[in-house]
Design a protein around this motif. Sequence first.
Motif, PDB file in Angstrom:
ATOM      1  N   ALA A  91      26.704  37.175  66.094  1.00  0.00           N
ATOM      2  CA  ALA A  91      25.682  36.192  65.740  1.00  0.00           C
ATOM      3  C   ALA A  91      26.295  34.860  65.316  1.00  0.00           C
ATOM      4  CB  ALA A  91      24.785  36.739  64.635  1.00  0.00           C
ATOM      5  N   ALA A  92      27.406  34.886  64.581  1.00  0.00           N
ATOM      6  CA  ALA A  92      28.033  33.638  64.122  1.00  0.00           C
ATOM      7  C   ALA A  92      28.573  32.833  65.308  1.00  0.00           C
ATOM      8  CB  ALA A  92      29.146  33.945  63.130  1.00  0.00           C
ATOM      9  N   ALA A  93      29.171  33.522  66.264  1.00  0.00           N
ATOM     10  CA  ALA A  93      29.702  32.833  67.447  1.00  0.00           C
ATOM     11  C   ALA A  93      28.573  32.213  68.260  1.00  0.00           C
ATOM     12  CB  ALA A  93      30.513  33.797  68.301  1.00  0.00           C
ATOM     13  N   ILE A  94      27.465  32.927  68.391  1.00  0.00           N
ATOM     14  CA  ILE A  94      26.311  32.402  69.141  1.00  0.00           C
ATOM     15  C   ILE A  94      25.749  31.170  68.426  1.00  0.00           C
ATOM     16  CG2 ILE A  94      23.990  32.909  70.013  1.00  0.00           C
ATOM     17  CD1 ILE A  94      26.316  34.417  71.430  1.00  0.00           C
ATOM     18  N   ALA A  95      25.679  31.211  67.092  1.00  0.00           N
ATOM     19  CA  ALA A  95      25.179  30.065  66.327  1.00  0.00           C
ATOM     20  C   ALA A  95      26.062  28.841  66.569  1.00  0.00           C
ATOM     21  CB  ALA A  95      25.111  30.401  64.843  1.00  0.00           C
ATOM     22  N   GLY A  96      27.362  29.035  66.648  1.00  0.00           N
ATOM     23  CA  GLY A  96      28.282  27.930  66.946  1.00  0.00           C
ATOM     24  C   GLY A  96      28.061  27.376  68.333  1.00  0.00           C
ATOM     25  N   GLN A  97      27.816  28.254  69.291  1.00  0.00           N
ATOM     26  CA  GLN A  97      27.558  27.800  70.656  1.00  0.00           C
ATOM     27  C   GLN A  97      26.246  27.017  70.723  1.00  0.00           C
ATOM     28  OE1 GLN A  97      27.768  31.127  73.362  1.00  0.00           O
ATOM     29  NE2 GLN A  97      29.898  31.564  72.848  1.00  0.00           N
ATOM     30  N   VAL A  98      25.246  27.434  69.945  1.00  0.00           N
ATOM     31  CA  VAL A  98      23.972  26.702  69.909  1.00  0.00           C
ATOM     32  C   VAL A  98      24.198  25.297  69.365  1.00  0.00           C
ATOM     33  CG1 VAL A  98      21.697  26.574  68.780  1.00  0.00           C
ATOM     34  CG2 VAL A  98      22.473  28.725  69.806  1.00  0.00           C
ATOM     35  N   ARG A  99      24.965  25.175  68.289  1.00  0.00           N
ATOM     36  CA  ARG A  99      25.266  23.848  67.728  1.00  0.00           C
ATOM     37  C   ARG A  99      25.982  22.967  68.749  1.00  0.00           C
ATOM     38  NH1 ARG A  99      26.218  27.043  63.314  1.00  0.00           N
ATOM     39  NH2 ARG A  99      28.478  27.069  63.649  1.00  0.00           N
TER      40      ARG A  99
END
Length: 131
Positions: A91-99
């Motif tokens: 989830a943290a990696a996906i949040a970074g990709q969204v940003r």
Amino acid sequence: MADLHFELVSPSRLLFSGEVASVTIPGTEGDMGILPGHAPVLSTLRPGVITVTRDAGEALKIFVRGGFAEVNPSGLTVLAETAIPLAELDAAAIAGQVRNAEEDLADAKDDETRRRASENLEHLKALQGAL
């Protein structure tokens, strides 16, 4: 006893092949439940989650980023553009990709770049929502 044969294939690997009780796919026009004996159908897929239910009731969830699904007398075959089991996602990696995708969209200089950035952001947000 499960008697729906299901195969999920991505460009990089065969993710699933076997007999199942049911499969729910994210069709372009909405989610579609596929059970044994389903009428033949061909559908495009939107980004979303495929839920594979086995006889014991256990469910396997796999995120797909578009593709095609075909139901025929021999079962259901999904050809996915991208397919990732939810258990493998961070989830943290996906949040970074969204940003990063939001920044790419804000920095887009022309319509085509903006369209691609917007589509990528939409897919990442769908993935994030699936978690």
